[in-house]
Design an enzyme around this catalytic site. Sequence first.
Site, PDB file in Angstrom:
ATOM      1  N   ASP A  33      66.206  70.162  52.275  1.00 50.36           N
ATOM      2  CA  ASP A  33      67.527  70.489  51.753  1.00 50.36           C
ATOM      3  C   ASP A  33      68.307  69.260  51.325  1.00 50.36           C
ATOM      4  OD1 ASP A  33      68.626  72.973  51.163  1.00 50.36           O
ATOM      5  OD2 ASP A  33      70.155  72.783  52.718  1.00 50.36           O
ATOM      6  N   ASP A  69      71.663  81.989  63.767  1.00 50.42           N
ATOM      7  CA  ASP A  69      70.572  82.638  64.487  1.00 50.42           C
ATOM      8  C   ASP A  69      71.081  83.823  65.313  1.00 50.42           C
ATOM      9  OD1 ASP A  69      72.023  80.962  66.079  1.00 50.42           O
ATOM     10  OD2 ASP A  69      70.325  79.866  66.905  1.00 50.42           O
TER      11      ASP A  69
END
Length: 988
Positions: free
Chosen positions: A300, A686
Site C-alpha cells: 500500500d 476486523d
Amino acid sequence: MMEPGAPVCNTCGEAIGVNPNGELFVACHECNFPMCKSCVEYETKEGRKACLRCSSPYDEHLLDGTEAKQPGNQSTMASQLTDPQPKDVGIHARHVSTVSTIDSEMNDESGNPIWKNRVESWKEKKKDKKKKKDDKKKTEHPPAEIPLEQHMEENHQSGDATQPLSEIIPMSRNKLTPYRAVIIMRLIILGLFFHYRITNPVDSAFGLWLTSVICEIWFAFSWVLDQFPKWSPINRITYLDNLSARFERPGEPCELAAVDFFVSTVDPLKEPPLITANTVLSILALDYPVEKISCYVSDDGAAMLSFESLAETAEFARKWVPFCKKYSIEPRAPEFYFSQKIDYLKDKVQPSFVKERRAMKRDYEEYKIRVNAMVARAQKTPEEGWTMQDGTPWPGNNTRDHPGMIQVFLGNTGARDTDGNELPRLVYVSREKRPGYQHHKKAGAENALVRVSAVLTNAPYILNLDCDHYVNNSKAVREAMCFLMDPQVGRDVCYVQFPQRFDGIDKSDRYANRNIVFFDVNMKGLDGIQGPVYVGTGCVFNRQALYGYGPPSMPSLRKSSSSSCSWCGCCSCCCPSKKKPEQDSTEVYRDAKREELNAAIFNLTEIDNYDEYERSMLISQTSFEKTFGLSSVFIESTLMEHGGVPESVNPSTLIKEAIHVISCSYEEKTEWGKEIGWIYGSVTEDILTGFRMHCRGWRSIYCMPLRPAFKGSAPINLSDRLHQVLRWALGSVEIFLSRHCPLWYGFGGGRLKWLQRLAYTNTIVYPFTSLPLIAYCLIPAICLLTGKFIIPTLSNLASMLFLGLFFSIILTAVLELRWSGVSLEDLWRNEQFWVIGGVSAHLFAVFQGFLKMLAGIDTNFTVTAKAAEDGEFGDLYIVKWTTVLIPPTTLLIVNIVGVVAGFSDALNKGYEAWGPLFGKVFFALWVILHLYPFLKGLMGRQNRTPTIVVLWSVLLASVFSLVWVKINPFVNKVDSNDLAGTCISIDC
C-alpha cells in the site's frame, strides 16, 4: 402472450394466475402482496412460510388443489431455466422485473422480456456442448469391468471418507459446573454488596463514597459483559487423516479447496522486507497442493524496495520450497527456522540432510545480504525518484498519486523450483492512489485484494496475514479445511480464526504482549456461542461470506403478526405489533436484497457460450453492478460458489481487468465497505467485519492446533505496547459512536445470539472503564491525604459480604485457570496491564474518539524512539517518551505520596490511628502493585536503573515526607492560649 393489465408477481415478474376456482390467486390475505403460486411453493419448500411483506403466516390450505392456470399458458421463469428436480427450485429468480435499466431495448410490444429467450438458448447450447463431450468420452474410453479387489478397496476408502473431519470436546462437568455455580454465587453476592453499600452512606466523606459506589457499579457491569459470554467454553480437535482420505484419494484429482493468501504491508522501512519475505516464503512452502495456493502481497506504500525484495524472494523460493518439502522442516520461514535453539537433526534420517541444510543456510545468508543492500540504498530517495532496471521511472515514486500495479512472479506459467516442480502463484499488488479519494487504509487494501484475487484465481477461501505473521505450522490450512469443507459443519461457517502467538517476548511477559487470557479463555468461550471475533490476522474466510451473502441455512425473519411482538417476537402484550422499529424494516430490506443476490446465482453459473455484450446485459438486469461495481468478470466470479476462473473469460484480459478493479474510483456508488468486504468506519475494521457476518447469521470457528498455526512479532517495550492498545481502544470507541454499535444494530433479523451481542458490546465499551478506573485509583490516595475513608465501621454482615466478594473473585479466576490451562502468572500479568492500559491508552482513546467523531479533530500521540540496548530483549528496556505515560505516572506518584503521608499522620496521632490506616494503605498498595510493571518500564534496563532516577526518587520522597510532617493541613490545629490554660488548670 401476457394479458394486458394482468397483475404480475412482485418476485419473478410473471402473471399471478388463478386458483382452481377461477379466481385470482392471493398468497397473503393480510396485505394482498402480489405473488404467484410458483414463488409461494418455492418459499414453502425453503422453510419460509410467511409473507415477505407483513410476515403473516400463509394459509395451510393455500397450495392444495391443482396447478393454477397462467393466462395465455405463459410459463414461469423457473420452468424455463431449471430442471424439474425439487432441489433446483432455488434457481427461481427474484425482482428481475423491477429492474428498468434497459427496459426499452429488452421488452417487446407486449411486455414479455426477450432476455429470457436468450437465457434459454444459452442453456440449450450448454446442454448440446455437454452432450457432445460425454459422447466423445464414451467413444474414447469405453466402460471397463471393475475387478472385485478394486470394489473392495473403494468400499474401504468410502468408509474412511465418511469419518468426521472435526469434533467438539465439551468441557468436563467437573470443571464447568463449579465454574457456573461460582458465577451465579458471585452475582448474588454483588447484589447484596451493593445493597449494603447504597444503604450505608458515609456522611463524613459523601463525595468519595458516591464516587466509589458509581465506579463499583460500572465495574460490576463490565464484569457481567466479560463473564457471561464465557458460559459455555468448548475445545475442538481435527482429523487431518480423514481430510486426506476424503479429498486426496490416490489416483484421483485432489479435491481440496483452493486458498488465496493476503499479506499486507505499507512502509518497508518500518516493516522490514526480510520479515515480509519470511512470511511469503512460509506460505509458498505450505504442506498443501501447490496449484491450490496463491499468495497476494499488497504494497500500500507503492515502494520499489518492496517490489525488488519480492522479486528476490521469488528467486530464493525456487530453492527454499523444495528443501522444506523434502525434509518436512518446521517452521518454514527461514529466519526463524535457522535461529531455533534445538537439535535440528531430530527425526531426520536422510544422510544428505546436513549437507543440504548447510548449503541452504549459506544461500539464505547471501539472500539476506542482497535484501539488506536494497534496504541500505533505499534509506535516501534520489531527487529524480527511483528508476527500474530497464531505465523507466518507478510508477510509485509519488506514494499518494500513482496508478495500480500488478506483477505475477510465480505460478503455473512462471519459473519452476530447482527440482522442476510447479510453485504456488505469487502476485505483487499496489492499488491505485489519487488525491481526493478516500482509500480506507488497511480495510481498503484488503478489499482491493479480494477483487484482484477473484479475477485472477478466485479461490473459495481467503486467508489473511499481517506481514510480520509467518506460518509456523505447515498444516495450518488443512486444519481450517477440516471445518470449512465439512458438509455438516462448514455450511454456515464464515471464517476460522486461529489464536495469535508471538516470538521475541521475555519469559515474564511484563506487558502482557501474548494476550494469553484473551486467546485461551475469552475466545474459547465465544466458540461455544456463535464463534470467536475476528482479530485481524490468522483467519481463513469463506469468500461468499465476504460478498455479503447469508449462510445457506439462514433463519427466517422474525414474525410480526398480531400474535407476536415486533421487538421480542414472543407475545402481543409487550408492544403493538403494527409499530415496527425503523431498524427492523431496514434489516428486512437488506435481507431481501441479499436473498435476491443469493437466488440469482443461476444467471451466470448455469450459462455458457455467450459474448461480452450479452453477459453485461444480463448483469445489468440483475442489478449486480450497484453492489459489486462495474466489472462483469468480477461479478461473474462472485456467483461461483466453489471458486475458479470462469471458462468464458479470456485469460489474456485478466490482468487488464485486475488493474481495473483496483482503481481508486471503482468502489464509488457500490456496497464495498458498507455491506460487503472489510467494513469501513473504524481503525479496528476486523471487529466490525466479523460483527457484520455474525449479524447475518453466520457462525465462526476457533481452531487451536497443538503446534501454533501462525506466529508474529509483538511490540515489547512499554510505549509501543501502549500505542498498540490505544489504536485498538480508539477503534472500539469509533464503533460505539457509529451505526454499527452492538447496542442497537442488528436486531431486525434476530440472528445474533444474545451472549454474542454481550461479547461484542464488551469489545466496544471497555475503553470507557478508564474513567471510573482512574477515579478509583485516586480514591486511596485522597483517603490517606484527607484522613477520610469510603467504608464506615464494618459490621459482621458487612465483613462477611466483603470476604465473600473477595473470595468469589479469587475462586472465579482459579476455576478459569482450571478449564483453560492458562497459568497464574499470565492471569496476573493480564490483570496488571488491564490497569496500566486502562489509566493511560484507554483514557486517551476515549477523548480522541469523541474529538474525532463529534468534532472532526484528529489528534496523534507521537512516540520518540531511542536507540536499543544490546543483548536479548534489548528493546524491552527502551524508554520512549509519549504523552500516554503521564496519567499512570501521576497515579503512581500520588499514591506513593499518600502512603508516606498516611504513615506520618499515624505516627503523629498514636496507636489508635493504625487500625484505619491499614484499610487505606491496602487499596493504595493495590494500585501501586498493579502499576509495578509500568514503574519498571520507566526505570529502563533491569538491575541497571539510571542513577538520576534513583536520586530524584529519594529526593522527592524525602521532601514530601518532611513537608507533610511539618505542615499537615488535615491535623487539627491547637491554639497556644488554650494549651496554656489547660496546663494551669492541671497544675503542670
